[in-house]
Design a protein around this motif. Structure first.
Motif, PDB file in Angstrom:
ATOM      1  N   TYR A   1       0.518  -1.762   0.262  1.00  0.00           N
ATOM      2  CA  TYR A   1      -0.087   0.281   0.037  1.00  0.00           C
ATOM      3  C   TYR A   1       0.878   1.294  -0.318  1.00  0.00           C
ATOM      4  O   TYR A   1       1.958   1.187   0.584  1.00  0.00           O
ATOM      5  N   CYS A   2       0.858   2.053  -0.632  1.00  0.00           N
ATOM      6  CA  CYS A   2       1.131   3.557  -0.734  1.00  0.00           C
ATOM      7  C   CYS A   2       0.109   4.733  -0.470  1.00  0.00           C
ATOM      8  O   CYS A   2      -1.335   4.410  -0.952  1.00  0.00           O
ATOM      9  N   GLY A   3       0.493   6.070   0.453  1.00  0.00           N
ATOM     10  CA  GLY A   3      -0.247   6.808   0.311  1.00  0.00           C
ATOM     11  C   GLY A   3       0.023   8.191   0.693  1.00  0.00           C
ATOM     12  O   GLY A   3       1.562   8.075   0.583  1.00  0.00           O
ATOM     13  N   MET A   4      -0.043   8.913   1.386  1.00  0.00           N
ATOM     14  CA  MET A   4      -0.120  10.277   1.605  1.00  0.00           C
ATOM     15  C   MET A   4      -0.682  10.706   3.018  1.00  0.00           C
ATOM     16  O   MET A   4      -1.770  10.761   3.457  1.00  0.00           O
ATOM     17  N   THR A   5      -0.055  12.017   3.415  1.00  0.00           N
ATOM     18  CA  THR A   5      -0.644  12.617   4.522  1.00  0.00           C
ATOM     19  C   THR A   5      -0.426  13.926   4.395  1.00  0.00           C
ATOM     20  O   THR A   5       0.711  14.633   4.497  1.00  0.00           O
ATOM     21  N   PHE A   6      -1.270  14.786   5.107  1.00  0.00           N
ATOM     22  CA  PHE A   6      -0.977  16.262   4.940  1.00  0.00           C
ATOM     23  C   PHE A   6      -1.172  17.039   6.340  1.00  0.00           C
ATOM     24  O   PHE A   6      -0.880  17.706   6.547  1.00  0.00           O
ATOM     25  N   ASN A   7      -2.489  17.215   6.532  1.00  0.00           N
ATOM     26  CA  ASN A   7      -2.716  17.611   7.795  1.00  0.00           C
ATOM     27  C   ASN A   7      -2.841  17.082   9.401  1.00  0.00           C
ATOM     28  O   ASN A   7      -2.681  16.795   9.996  1.00  0.00           O
ATOM     29  N   GLN A   8      -2.275  15.436   8.607  1.00  0.00           N
ATOM     30  CA  GLN A   8      -1.380  14.601   9.896  1.00  0.00           C
ATOM     31  C   GLN A   8      -0.971  13.911   9.631  1.00  0.00           C
ATOM     32  O   GLN A   8      -0.158  14.440   9.202  1.00  0.00           O
ATOM     33  N   SER A   9      -0.115  13.580  10.659  1.00  0.00           N
ATOM     34  CA  SER A   9       1.504  13.096  10.568  1.00  0.00           C
ATOM     35  C   SER A   9       1.205  11.854  10.352  1.00  0.00           C
ATOM     36  O   SER A   9       0.032  10.867  10.511  1.00  0.00           O
ATOM     37  N   LEU A  10       2.917  11.756  10.015  1.00  0.00           N
ATOM     38  CA  LEU A  10       2.735  10.052   9.501  1.00  0.00           C
ATOM     39  C   LEU A  10       2.349   8.892  10.462  1.00  0.00           C
ATOM     40  O   LEU A  10       2.225   8.143  10.527  1.00  0.00           O
ATOM     41  N   LYS A  11       2.932   9.567  11.506  1.00  0.00           N
ATOM     42  CA  LYS A  11       2.832   8.156  12.570  1.00  0.00           C
ATOM     43  C   LYS A  11       1.355   8.536  12.917  1.00  0.00           C
ATOM     44  O   LYS A  11       0.759   7.364  13.111  1.00  0.00           O
ATOM     45  N   THR A  12      -0.140   9.426  13.331  1.00  0.00           N
ATOM     46  CA  THR A  12      -0.839   9.571  13.442  1.00  0.00           C
ATOM     47  C   THR A  12      -1.561   8.254  12.242  1.00  0.00           C
ATOM     48  O   THR A  12      -2.770   7.743  12.376  1.00  0.00           O
ATOM     49  N   ARG A  13      -1.638   8.979  10.863  1.00  0.00           N
ATOM     50  CA  ARG A  13      -1.943   7.960   9.670  1.00  0.00           C
ATOM     51  C   ARG A  13      -1.843   6.071   9.934  1.00  0.00           C
ATOM     52  O   ARG A  13      -1.500   5.216   9.741  1.00  0.00           O
ATOM     53  N   TYR A  14      -0.616   6.004  10.284  1.00  0.00           N
ATOM     54  CA  TYR A  14       0.080   4.143  11.193  1.00  0.00           C
ATOM     55  C   TYR A  14      -0.757   3.947  11.507  1.00  0.00           C
ATOM     56  O   TYR A  14      -1.550   2.779  11.363  1.00  0.00           O
ATOM     57  N   PHE A  15      -0.757   4.442  13.059  1.00  0.00           N
ATOM     58  CA  PHE A  15      -2.095   4.257  14.025  1.00  0.00           C
ATOM     59  C   PHE A  15      -3.661   4.202  13.452  1.00  0.00           C
ATOM     60  O   PHE A  15      -3.988   2.846  13.720  1.00  0.00           O
ATOM     61  N   GLN A  16      -3.609   5.205  12.190  1.00  0.00           N
ATOM     62  CA  GLN A  16      -5.545   4.354  11.940  1.00  0.00           C
ATOM     63  C   GLN A  16      -5.525   3.564  11.397  1.00  0.00           C
ATOM     64  O   GLN A  16      -6.352   2.950  11.391  1.00  0.00           O
ATOM     65  N   HIS A  17      -4.465   3.165  10.339  1.00  0.00           N
ATOM     66  CA  HIS A  17      -4.036   1.901   9.378  1.00  0.00           C
ATOM     67  C   HIS A  17      -4.049   0.584  10.254  1.00  0.00           C
ATOM     68  O   HIS A  17      -4.755  -0.400  10.379  1.00  0.00           O
ATOM     69  N   LYS A  18      -3.329   1.331  11.768  1.00  0.00           N
ATOM     70  CA  LYS A  18      -2.474   0.062  12.533  1.00  0.00           C
ATOM     71  C   LYS A  18      -4.620  -0.623  13.199  1.00  0.00           C
ATOM     72  O   LYS A  18      -5.223  -1.559  13.316  1.00  0.00           O
ATOM     73  N   ARG A  19      -5.543   0.597  13.708  1.00  0.00           N
ATOM     74  CA  ARG A  19      -7.196   0.203  14.280  1.00  0.00           C
ATOM     75  C   ARG A  19      -7.990   0.079  13.085  1.00  0.00           C
ATOM     76  O   ARG A  19      -8.453  -1.053  13.659  1.00  0.00           O
TER      77      ARG A  19
END
Length: 201
Positions: free
Chosen positions: A124-142
């Motif tokens: 999977y590939c993605g981007m995040t602008f308004n969130q941090s990379l760490k926040t996005r990682y843990f969203q995927h984990k949830r």
């Protein structure tokens, strides 16, 4: 570019950027192989069997290369009585690549796989602008832990992959260096050129 196995998730930066999830079930410590311990052929053989099974799962998902069979059973009068469906997966290439290695040869092969996994096609590939990379990682984990359907995390879980076998790779891109529109264009290029297995097109 930085790579984060699951045990280093706390170190993921609180910054925007591009990211990918890759498959790396070949970490020797996850296979019960530690550099400072004596490693017998039996343990190495068991590790290679695990690797072969995990590579099969990855290859099947990546290539969708299987033969689907529909078989019907008819009675003497020509009436269908039973039907069956099965899938035959082609593992031949793995039998050719992973043989009966033992000792130092098996250890070198596992070390190579652990390093070379970063060259595999990403999940999977993605981007995040308004969130941090760490926040996005843990969203995927949830999503992996709880979501019923429709997300990368749920698709990963439903495909039978274990979260600890995943590596998170990041490219930090500060807001001062890029707009959200530019970052989305970079994400699109990344997806088109790397063809990640579990992205929705």
């Amino acid at each position: 570019m930085q790579r984060y196995p699951t045990e280093r998730a706390a170190e993921i930066p609180d910054k925007p950027g591009l990211y990918s999830f890759s498959y790396n079930p070949f970490q020797k410590k996850r296979l019960g192989i530690y550099k400072d311990q004596e490693i017998g052929d039996e343990r190495l053989s068991a590790a290679l069997k695990v690797v072969k099974k995990k590579l099969s799962a990855y290859n099947n998902l990546a290539s969708k290369a299987f033969l689907s069979l529909d078989v019907a059973e008819y009675n003497a009068g020509g009436r269908k009585e039973n039907s069956f469906r099965g899938e035959v997966v082609n593992f031949d290439y793995l039998d050719q690549v992973i043989g009966e290695e033992s000792g130092s040869e098996a250890y070198r092969f596992l070390s190579f796989l652990e390093s070379a996994s970063q060259l595999f096609r990403p999940l999977y590939c993605g981007m995040t602008f308004n969130q941090s990379l760490k926040t996005r990682y843990f969203q995927h984990k949830r999503d992996y832990d709880k979501t019923d359907y429709g997300t990368f995390g749920s698709r990963l879980r439903e495909s039978g992959f274990l979260w600890p076998d995943i590596i998170f790779t990041t490219i930090e891109i500060p807001h001062a260096n890029v707009s959200e529109d530019e970052l989305r264009k970079m994400e699109k290029l990344l997806i088109v050129n790397s063809n990640p297995i579990l992205n929705n097109r």
